[in-house]
Design an enzyme around this catalytic site. Sequence first.
Site, short mmCIF file in Angstrom:
data_model
loop_
_atom_site.label_atom_id
_atom_site.label_comp_id
_atom_site.label_asym_id
_atom_site.label_seq_id
_atom_site.Cartn_x
_atom_site.Cartn_y
_atom_site.Cartn_z
N GLU A 24 -10.93 0.44 11.42
CA GLU A 24 -9.64 1.05 11.39
C GLU A 24 -9.56 2.69 11.15
O GLU A 24 -10.10 3.28 10.12
CB GLU A 24 -8.84 0.56 10.19
CG GLU A 24 -7.43 0.67 10.15
CD GLU A 24 -6.57 0.12 9.05
OE1 GLU A 24 -7.39 -0.42 8.09
OE2 GLU A 24 -5.39 -0.04 9.25
N CYS A 53 -0.86 0.77 8.06
CA CYS A 53 -1.85 -0.18 8.47
C CYS A 53 -1.28 -0.81 9.79
O CYS A 53 -2.13 -1.45 10.64
CB CYS A 53 -1.55 -1.43 7.46
SG CYS A 53 0.05 -1.91 6.94
N GLU A 98 -2.63 -8.40 2.77
CA GLU A 98 -1.99 -7.51 3.80
C GLU A 98 -3.26 -6.59 4.06
O GLU A 98 -3.22 -5.41 3.19
CB GLU A 98 -0.56 -6.94 3.38
CG GLU A 98 0.09 -6.55 4.49
CD GLU A 98 -0.21 -5.26 5.00
OE1 GLU A 98 -1.07 -5.02 5.73
OE2 GLU A 98 0.33 -4.31 4.45
P1 NAD Z 1 -10.60 1.26 -0.43
O1 NAD Z 1 -11.08 0.24 0.36
O2 NAD Z 1 -11.58 1.54 -1.50
O3 NAD Z 1 -9.36 0.72 -1.15
C1 NAD Z 1 -8.07 0.30 -0.61
C2 NAD Z 1 -7.09 0.12 -1.58
O4 NAD Z 1 -7.51 -1.12 -2.53
C3 NAD Z 1 -6.69 1.20 -2.36
O5 NAD Z 1 -5.60 1.25 -2.54
C4 NAD Z 1 -7.56 1.01 -3.72
O6 NAD Z 1 -6.83 1.35 -4.93
C5 NAD Z 1 -7.50 -0.35 -3.72
N1 NAD Z 1 -8.70 -0.96 -4.19
C6 NAD Z 1 -9.88 -0.76 -3.97
N2 NAD Z 1 -10.83 -1.62 -4.70
C7 NAD Z 1 -9.98 -2.31 -5.60
C8 NAD Z 1 -10.15 -3.68 -6.34
N3 NAD Z 1 -11.56 -4.00 -6.66
N4 NAD Z 1 -9.21 -4.12 -6.76
C9 NAD Z 1 -7.92 -3.74 -6.71
N5 NAD Z 1 -7.55 -2.66 -5.81
C10 NAD Z 1 -8.90 -2.00 -5.20
O7 NAD Z 1 -10.61 2.51 0.54
P2 NAD Z 1 -9.44 3.81 0.56
O8 NAD Z 1 -10.42 4.86 0.63
O9 NAD Z 1 -8.67 3.85 -0.61
O10 NAD Z 1 -8.80 3.38 1.74
C11 NAD Z 1 -9.69 3.25 2.83
C12 NAD Z 1 -8.96 2.04 3.78
O11 NAD Z 1 -8.30 1.24 3.31
C13 NAD Z 1 -8.50 2.48 4.90
O12 NAD Z 1 -9.21 2.89 5.98
C14 NAD Z 1 -7.70 1.53 5.26
O13 NAD Z 1 -8.40 0.62 5.99
C15 NAD Z 1 -7.17 0.53 4.15
N6 NAD Z 1 -6.13 0.79 3.49
C16 NAD Z 1 -5.09 -0.13 4.15
C17 NAD Z 1 -3.91 -0.30 3.68
C18 NAD Z 1 -2.77 -0.88 4.02
O14 NAD Z 1 -1.58 -0.65 4.16
N7 NAD Z 1 -3.27 -2.21 4.65
C19 NAD Z 1 -3.59 0.94 2.70
C20 NAD Z 1 -4.72 1.68 2.21
C21 NAD Z 1 -5.88 1.59 2.70
#
Ligand code: NAD
Length: 476
Positions: free
Chosen positions: A381, A284, A250
């Site tokens: 996004e 999201c 997701e």
């Molecule tokens: P990010 O891309 O680093 O992380 C996104 C999520 O993934 C976080 O919850 C983080 O804890 C988790 N994550 C990161 N690396 C991981 C790994 N190797 N293994 C497992 N989990 C991991 O960035 P961020 O700053 O936390 O969020 C930024 C972007 O992420 C947002 O701009 C958005 O696009 C996206 N996001 C989407 C959702 C959603 O509901 N689909 C939720 C949170 C963030």
Amino acid sequence: MSEYPALHMIIGGEAVSGGGRDTFDVINPATGDVLGALPLATTGDLDRALDNAALGFAAWRHSTPATRAKVLNGAAQRIAQNADEFARIITLEQGKTLGLAKGEVAGCVQLLEFFAGETFRNYGRELVRPVGQRAVVRHEPVGPVAGFAPWNFPFNTAMRKVGAAIAAGCSIILKGSEETPASALGIMRVLKEAGLPDNVAQAVFGVPDEVSRHLLASKVIRKLSFTGSTTVGKHLIKLAADNLIRTTMELGGHGPVLVFDDVDVKRVTAAVTAQKLRNAGQVCIAPTRFIVQESIYEQFRQGMTDIMAKTRVGDGMDPQTQMGPLANARRLEAMDRFVADARERGARVDTGGERIGNQGFFFQPTVLSDVPPDAAVMNEEPFGPLALVNSYADEDAMITEANRLPFGLSAYAWTNDVKRQRRLADRIEAGMVGINVTGTAAADSPFGGVKSSGHGSEDGPEGVRAYMVTKTVTEA
Ligand code: NAD
């Protein structure tokens, strides 16, 4: 501060913390205060979680639907009884308004009750065979699951994975976000109180990439469910590929909102502006690109600007607050970058565009209009309180813009023309299309995207089936 619980992991039913483990400071995004120190898993912790998950699965896979339903309904009851406590935890660690946090908790109660019902509806089928022969198709639990949930809906996104896995007969190791761990721990608490055996659901935290590499390299894990960014999702799919671990992804979205000139513009503007500001845009399925028919463009743009400019931004605990802070400093940096880039490329900043104060992570509700398609925010996004408003000549141009990006999670359209409603439902590329509504998610409704927004569904019967494999048994 005392409302915020002590932090730990849950491995094999035990609260695990201390012991010289590294820790991570959890921050209240409204104040910048440290709420607590979260212990991070060692590889030994992860190995114990894996051993327990294997044992948990071996037993839970044979549990009856009634046993699973009793646990899920029991957890739902406990959440409902303690809804205020859970909502306050969500607001403290994530920032959304208390009202929204209560809505998130209530949604989880419905979800668990739905999953409880699904345990009884896991029907297979019998195939037509000659007399004396038999062939049946059965659905069996896939095995131990790794569930990685994000920080924007820390209770709901974790519950979707844990509740569905339990309903299917799987064990699960949940890694909630390190930034919002108490919500994940609350879920573990109610499940235990409702009678779930200790090793069926566990909660670990750590350095995300270390945890995911370790868990996905294990032969124990048979399924990964991830909610987060497309970038991280692609990385995890590659890790999962080595062990052919099934995945539900997701990922990100960039929700188009098509507004046609046959609607009550004032009413629709108010509805979609409130939708935009929900959880400060960190959703999201948030509406992001407002694709407005040119004859109502000025009215829509002005209406949204007026509402945004009057929105009360503050601590989510304050009942007067209409929009809380962003969840972390990364989002503030992203908003600054998006606004500066859009401005440079010729977009208008109709309201907002700046950080508020220097305590906590507050950003102004922002309307950007006439935003060129090559602006970064028109392609990445936004995940924040930025509305991108642009004018288009006709339906074809509006649909082309809606489908322009590689994302396909949620899309919305507002029109009273019934034939056009059908055309839009057919032509828009998204996993969820809302017509004349601001919400599409519900416990019984599959939630998920297409294209770069991921694959598979959560919620609904599909959300439980995602944790099952198919077996055909043929007898002669
Ligand atoms: P990010 O891309 O680093 O992380 C996104 C999520 O993934 C976080 O919850 C983080 O804890 C988790 N994550 C990161 N690396 C991981 C790994 N190797 N293994 C497992 N989990 C991991 O960035 P961020 O700053 O936390 O969020 C930024 C972007 O992420 C947002 O701009 C958005 O696009 C996206 N996001 C989407 C959702 C959603 O509901 N689909 C939720 C949170 C963030």
